[in-house]
Design a protein around this motif. Structure first.
Motif, PDB file in Angstrom:
ATOM      1  N   GLY A  80       0.778  -1.235   0.000  1.00 60.11           N
ATOM      2  CA  GLY A  80       0.000   0.000   0.000  1.00 60.11           C
ATOM      3  C   GLY A  80       0.805   1.278   0.000  1.00 60.11           C
ATOM      4  N   ASP A  81       2.128   1.188   0.146  1.00 58.10           N
ATOM      5  CA  ASP A  81       2.963   2.391   0.105  1.00 58.10           C
ATOM      6  C   ASP A  81       3.265   2.707  -1.359  1.00 58.10           C
ATOM      7  OD1 ASP A  81       4.757   4.424   0.365  1.00 58.10           O
ATOM      8  OD2 ASP A  81       6.133   3.384   1.719  1.00 58.10           O
ATOM      9  N   VAL A  82       2.504   3.628  -1.925  1.00 50.02           N
ATOM     10  CA  VAL A  82       2.610   3.903  -3.364  1.00 50.02           C
ATOM     11  C   VAL A  82       3.856   4.708  -3.714  1.00 50.02           C
ATOM     12  CG1 VAL A  82       0.124   3.793  -3.712  1.00 50.02           C
ATOM     13  CG2 VAL A  82       1.197   5.988  -3.137  1.00 50.02           C
ATOM     14  N   SER A  83       4.586   5.191  -2.716  1.00 51.07           N
ATOM     15  CA  SER A  83       5.762   6.008  -3.007  1.00 51.07           C
ATOM     16  C   SER A  83       6.813   5.205  -3.773  1.00 51.07           C
ATOM     17  CB  SER A  83       6.368   6.561  -1.715  1.00 51.07           C
ATOM     18  OG  SER A  83       6.801   5.523  -0.856  1.00 51.07           O
ATOM     19  N   TYR A  84       6.949   3.921  -3.432  1.00 48.59           N
ATOM     20  CA  TYR A  84       7.907   3.078  -4.153  1.00 48.59           C
ATOM     21  C   TYR A  84       7.515   2.960  -5.616  1.00 48.59           C
ATOM     22  CZ  TYR A  84       9.827   1.543   0.342  1.00 48.59           C
ATOM     23  OH  TYR A  84      10.418   1.500   1.584  1.00 48.59           O
ATOM     24  N   MET A  85       6.248   2.678  -5.865  1.00 48.55           N
ATOM     25  CA  MET A  85       5.774   2.521  -7.237  1.00 48.55           C
ATOM     26  C   MET A  85       5.905   3.831  -8.008  1.00 48.55           C
ATOM     27  SD  MET A  85       1.997   1.384  -8.641  1.00 48.55           S
ATOM     28  CE  MET A  85       1.253   2.935  -8.099  1.00 48.55           C
ATOM     29  N   ASN A  86       5.563   4.944  -7.387  1.00 47.13           N
ATOM     30  CA  ASN A  86       5.627   6.229  -8.076  1.00 47.13           C
ATOM     31  C   ASN A  86       7.056   6.582  -8.469  1.00 47.13           C
ATOM     32  OD1 ASN A  86       2.868   6.524  -7.813  1.00 47.13           O
ATOM     33  ND2 ASN A  86       2.984   7.798  -5.976  1.00 47.13           N
ATOM     34  N   ARG A  87       7.991   6.356  -7.537  1.00 52.34           N
ATOM     35  CA  ARG A  87       9.395   6.649  -7.864  1.00 52.34           C
ATOM     36  C   ARG A  87       9.898   5.734  -8.973  1.00 52.34           C
ATOM     37  NH1 ARG A  87       9.945   7.850  -2.141  1.00 52.34           N
ATOM     38  NH2 ARG A  87      10.445   5.667  -1.669  1.00 52.34           N
ATOM     39  N   GLN A  88       9.453   4.477  -8.953  1.00 57.04           N
ATOM     40  CA  GLN A  88       9.882   3.541 -10.001  1.00 57.04           C
ATOM     41  C   GLN A  88       9.307   3.935 -11.354  1.00 57.04           C
ATOM     42  OE1 GLN A  88      12.125   1.510  -9.184  1.00 57.04           O
ATOM     43  NE2 GLN A  88      12.170  -0.287 -10.500  1.00 57.04           N
ATOM     44  N   ILE A  89       8.082   4.426 -11.369  1.00 57.47           N
ATOM     45  CA  ILE A  89       7.471   4.876 -12.631  1.00 57.47           C
ATOM     46  C   ILE A  89       8.230   6.069 -13.188  1.00 57.47           C
ATOM     47  CG2 ILE A  89       5.424   5.957 -13.626  1.00 57.47           C
ATOM     48  CD1 ILE A  89       3.723   4.231 -11.770  1.00 57.47           C
ATOM     49  N   ILE A  90       8.567   7.022 -12.321  1.00 55.84           N
ATOM     50  CA  ILE A  90       9.339   8.189 -12.762  1.00 55.84           C
ATOM     51  C   ILE A  90      10.697   7.754 -13.286  1.00 55.84           C
ATOM     52  CG2 ILE A  90      10.470  10.314 -11.983  1.00 55.84           C
ATOM     53  CD1 ILE A  90       8.156  10.653  -9.988  1.00 55.84           C
ATOM     54  N   GLY A  91      11.335   6.831 -12.570  1.00 53.65           N
ATOM     55  CA  GLY A  91      12.625   6.313 -13.027  1.00 53.65           C
ATOM     56  C   GLY A  91      12.519   5.629 -14.372  1.00 53.65           C
TER      57      GLY A  91
END
Length: 374
Positions: free
Chosen positions: A35-46
């Motif tokens: 549920g911590d979307v910060s990991y997914m968001n940073r990976q998408i930006i990367g």
């Protein structure tokens, strides 16, 4: 520099295979992060920036880039040295550097690509003299300086990846079999001595926890090394519990190994365990097949390269991806000792993702400048 290419030579298949892996990775990271979307968001930006870098490097002439070999080597050396001087520590190792306004990154990930570029230039320049002791010894010395800095972090897993990559580059450059056979003959007694010293924790470049992990892998005494083996045993349990179809992404059932806190670093080092549990055997086979296709495309482009430098770039990136993916999966399935290493394009980590996309971009450019065949 950018327009003297035939667009039909751009290997779109290679880029699509990589993006497919990356998309799978983002989905699994989202599930593993609970549920911590910060990991997914940073990976998408990367991933977005990584694809952009891959396309730009795919159009930038690698011959021009290799002219910067001195700066590439010096930059890799300085970044790795900076880790030891001002780097951030975590998990018993110092592997990251913090940049104000940007965040922290892992220089060793970029150093691997730097090594491929530097030695592509070096062995191409001295290809006719590669078997001379001075030329070969100088190349080994250049490599050893960077490898020593990575080992000092300590980062044994990345060091092994670099060694494998360097060996593949030297072999591709055309080293004599007399050197190869001589090296193998020397390694046999060294390996025996390594195992003997390992039992007494006397290997100079290994820390205690690293030696313990290797001993746990070699030993049949499960009780003595229960703590060292627990993570891998839980990983294999997670993979096996997925059966054929898996439990589904983002599942949170009571039977989930991931959600039962049986795994640590599930979004990085042990992400293959999460993948196996949630996507099952079919998902694991799909990921392994994509790696095989990526490596195949790199080797194919190496064969079609117009010069040795291009061939070395393709082989270097292929060996990096192949061995790193194999090692991560081997650790997750108990075939290798426990060691921290990201699964390429799958595990969370912007440094790893960005550097690997840069490597793919170099391979794409080699493909654009393939040799002319009748």
């Amino acid at each position: 520099m950018f327009f003297d290419y035939k667009v039909r030579n751009f290997n779109i298949r290679l880029l699509l295979y990589v993006v497919a892996l990356n998309v799978i990775g983002i989905l699994v990271i989202n599930s593993a992060s609970n549920g911590d979307v910060s990991y997914m968001n940073r990976q998408i930006i990367g991933a977005i920036f990584g694809i952009f870098v891959a396309i730009v490097l795919g159009l930038a002439d690698y011959h021009q880039l290799l002219k910067l070999h001195g700066l590439i080597y010096l930059g890799s050396f300085i970044l790795l040295a900076a880790v030891l001087l001002v780097g951030d520590s975590g998990g018993g190792a110092r592997r990251w550097v913090e940049l104000p306004g940007i965040g922290r990154f892992q220089p060793s990930e970029f150093a691997k690509i730097g090594m491929v570029m530097f030695f592509a230039w070096y062995w191409d320049k001295y290809q006719e003299k590669i078997n001379r002791p001075l030329v070969l010894g100088s190349g080994i010395l250049f490599f050893a300086l960077l490898l020593g800095l990575i080992l000092a972090e300590p980062d044994l897993s990345t060091s092994l990846i670099c060694v494998f990559m360097f060996v593949c580059l030297v072999y591709t450059a055309g080293i004599s079999y007399r050197w190869i056979l001589g090296t193998i003959a020397a390694l046999i007694p060294l390996a025996a001595g390594f195992i003997y010293l390992l039992q007494y924790n006397m290997v100079p470049f290994l820390h205690g926890y690293q030696a313990n992990r290797i001993l746990a892998w070699l030993s049949n005494d499960s009780a003595q090394f229960a703590d060292a083996n627990r993570q891998q045993e839980n990983s294999m349990m997670a993979i096996g519990s997925g059966l054929l179809e898996g439990k589904g992404l983002n599942n949170n059932t009571w039977a989930s190994v991931k959600d039962g806190n049986f795994l640590s670093e599930e979004h990085t080092d042990f992400i293959f365990a999460v993948l196996g549990e949630e996507l099952g055997f079919r998902g694991c086979v799909l990921v392994i097949a994509l790696y095989a296709l990526i490596v195949f495309e790199c080797i194919l482009l190496a064969q079609r390269s117009r010069d040795l430098a291009g061939r070395l770039i393709c082989v270097g990136i292929a060996s990096l991806l192949c061995f790193q993916a194999f090692t991560n999966i081997a650790v997750a399935t108990g075939l290798f000792p426990n060691t921290g290493l990201p699964l390429p394009f799958i595990s969370y980590g912007v440094s790893s993702l960005f550097s690997l996309y840069a490597g793919i971009g170099l391979v794409l450019n080699v493909g654009l400048q393939r040799k002319i065949t009748n």
